[in-house]
Write a protein that holds these residues in place. Structure first.
Motif, mmCIF file in Angstrom:
data_model
loop_
_atom_site.group_PDB
_atom_site.id
_atom_site.type_symbol
_atom_site.label_atom_id
_atom_site.label_comp_id
_atom_site.label_asym_id
_atom_site.label_seq_id
_atom_site.Cartn_x
_atom_site.Cartn_y
_atom_site.Cartn_z
ATOM 1 N N GLU A 1 38.116 43.371 49.011
ATOM 2 C CA GLU A 1 37.677 44.548 48.269
ATOM 3 C C GLU A 1 37.527 44.260 46.778
ATOM 4 O O GLU A 1 36.716 44.872 46.091
ATOM 5 C CB GLU A 1 38.640 45.717 48.495
ATOM 6 C CG GLU A 1 38.461 46.411 49.839
ATOM 7 C CD GLU A 1 39.086 45.655 51.006
ATOM 8 O OE1 GLU A 1 39.763 44.623 50.784
ATOM 9 O OE2 GLU A 1 38.889 46.077 52.142
ATOM 10 N N GLY A 2 38.299 43.329 46.255
ATOM 11 C CA GLY A 2 38.192 42.981 44.844
ATOM 12 C C GLY A 2 36.826 42.437 44.477
ATOM 13 O O GLY A 2 36.408 42.516 43.319
ATOM 14 N N LEU B 1 34.631 44.948 42.762
ATOM 15 C CA LEU B 1 34.824 45.078 41.318
ATOM 16 C C LEU B 1 34.131 43.931 40.597
ATOM 17 O O LEU B 1 33.516 44.123 39.553
ATOM 18 C CB LEU B 1 36.308 45.110 40.971
ATOM 19 C CG LEU B 1 37.132 46.236 41.603
ATOM 20 C CD1 LEU B 1 38.563 46.173 41.109
ATOM 21 C CD2 LEU B 1 36.516 47.584 41.343
ATOM 22 N N TYR C 1 43.541 41.637 49.477
ATOM 23 C CA TYR C 1 42.736 42.682 48.852
ATOM 24 C C TYR C 1 41.830 42.095 47.782
ATOM 25 O O TYR C 1 40.643 42.400 47.724
ATOM 26 C CB TYR C 1 43.616 43.768 48.222
ATOM 27 C CG TYR C 1 42.811 44.644 47.297
ATOM 28 C CD1 TYR C 1 42.050 45.690 47.798
ATOM 29 C CD2 TYR C 1 42.746 44.375 45.936
ATOM 30 C CE1 TYR C 1 41.254 46.451 46.962
ATOM 31 C CE2 TYR C 1 41.949 45.134 45.090
ATOM 32 C CZ TYR C 1 41.210 46.170 45.606
ATOM 33 O OH TYR C 1 40.417 46.904 44.777
ATOM 34 N N ASN C 2 42.387 41.295 46.906
ATOM 35 C CA ASN C 2 41.628 40.790 45.772
ATOM 36 C C ASN C 2 40.482 39.888 46.174
ATOM 37 O O ASN C 2 39.513 39.759 45.429
ATOM 38 C CB ASN C 2 42.538 40.080 44.779
ATOM 39 C CG ASN C 2 43.274 41.067 43.905
ATOM 40 O OD1 ASN C 2 42.825 42.180 43.702
ATOM 41 N ND2 ASN C 2 44.409 40.670 43.403
ATOM 42 N N ASP D 1 43.579 52.411 39.787
ATOM 43 C CA ASP D 1 44.162 52.461 41.137
ATOM 44 C C ASP D 1 43.162 53.061 42.122
ATOM 45 O O ASP D 1 42.998 52.565 43.244
ATOM 46 C CB ASP D 1 45.455 53.287 41.145
ATOM 47 C CG ASP D 1 46.606 52.595 40.439
ATOM 48 O OD1 ASP D 1 46.536 51.367 40.205
ATOM 49 O OD2 ASP D 1 47.588 53.298 40.110
ATOM 50 N N GLU E 1 40.238 50.663 42.761
ATOM 51 C CA GLU E 1 40.673 49.560 43.622
ATOM 52 C C GLU E 1 40.765 50.009 45.074
ATOM 53 O O GLU E 1 40.522 49.222 45.984
ATOM 54 C CB GLU E 1 42.020 49.014 43.145
ATOM 55 C CG GLU E 1 41.903 48.193 41.877
ATOM 56 C CD GLU E 1 43.241 47.720 41.332
ATOM 57 O OE1 GLU E 1 44.298 48.260 41.729
ATOM 58 O OE2 GLU E 1 43.224 46.797 40.492
ATOM 59 N N ALA F 1 40.839 47.112 32.882
ATOM 60 C CA ALA F 1 41.366 46.060 33.765
ATOM 61 C C ALA F 1 41.277 44.702 33.079
ATOM 62 O O ALA F 1 42.200 43.881 33.178
ATOM 63 C CB ALA F 1 40.597 46.056 35.091
#
Length: 185
Positions: free
Chosen positions: A103-104, A107, A99-100, A18, A21, A62
């Protein structure tokens, strides 16, 4: 005699996921992880060794979650082209689509840079391409290829949706996948 863990590995990795992310991998320090998890930085160093190892553990966690979701979606989706579309939509981030795709990507960058994480991504993609392909054609020689094509369209449509923001992402992606299937099926 070992000490009893105040927080399980899964609970810790969920909390750190969390956090990562929210801040991106660059924002996950031992100090931040300590504040998020309620554990001392020294305890986290004992568990992970280095900051990079902590980030890798969080991202592998994840991947574990995504693998479990993918396996479940594969088991429950009908063995039809519509089932392939349903499988992918089940893996969609839903309300977190924006978001994915933005900002994703931070990751994803870590997944591409780290050989262990990159191997997990490759294994997931291969599994998913095969799961899709068997729903798209009975021709074993072309099933996985078609699965990879569908995956590429799915990912590309999510990215282009993020630029255009023209309506609900699930509707846009479902429509693109259905149009693709109509053109090749």
């Amino acid at each position: 005699m070992g000490r009893i863990k105040k927080i399980s590995d899964d609970e810790l990795l969920d909390a750190l996921l969390d956090s990562i992310e929210a801040t991106g991998p660059g924002g996950l320090t031992f100090a931040r992880a300590s504040a998020v998890a309620g554990l001392s930085s020294a305890t986290l160093v004992q568990r992970f060794g280095t900051r990079d190892a902590m980030i890798q553990a969080v991202l592998l966690h994840a991947w574990d979650r995504l693998d479990a979701l993918t396996t479940l979606a594969d088991a429950e989706a009908p063995s039809t082209p519509a089932g392939a579309i349903a499988l992918l939509l089940r893996l969609m981030p839903g309300s977190a689509a924006e978001y994915n795709v933005t900002e994703g990507l931070l990751l994803l960058r870590e997944d591409l840079r780290d050989p262990t994480l990159r191997a997990r991504g490759h294994a997931w993609g291969t599994y998913l391409a095969k799961a899709l392909g068997k729903r798209l054609t009975s021709q074993a020689g072309s099933a996985e290829t078609m699965g990879w094509q569908m995956l590429a369209l799915w990912q590309g449509t999510m990215i282009w949706w993020a630029f255009k923001r023209d309506g609900d992402p699930e509707v846009a992606i479902r429509t693109a996948l259905e149009h693709w299937w109509q053109s090749v099926g």
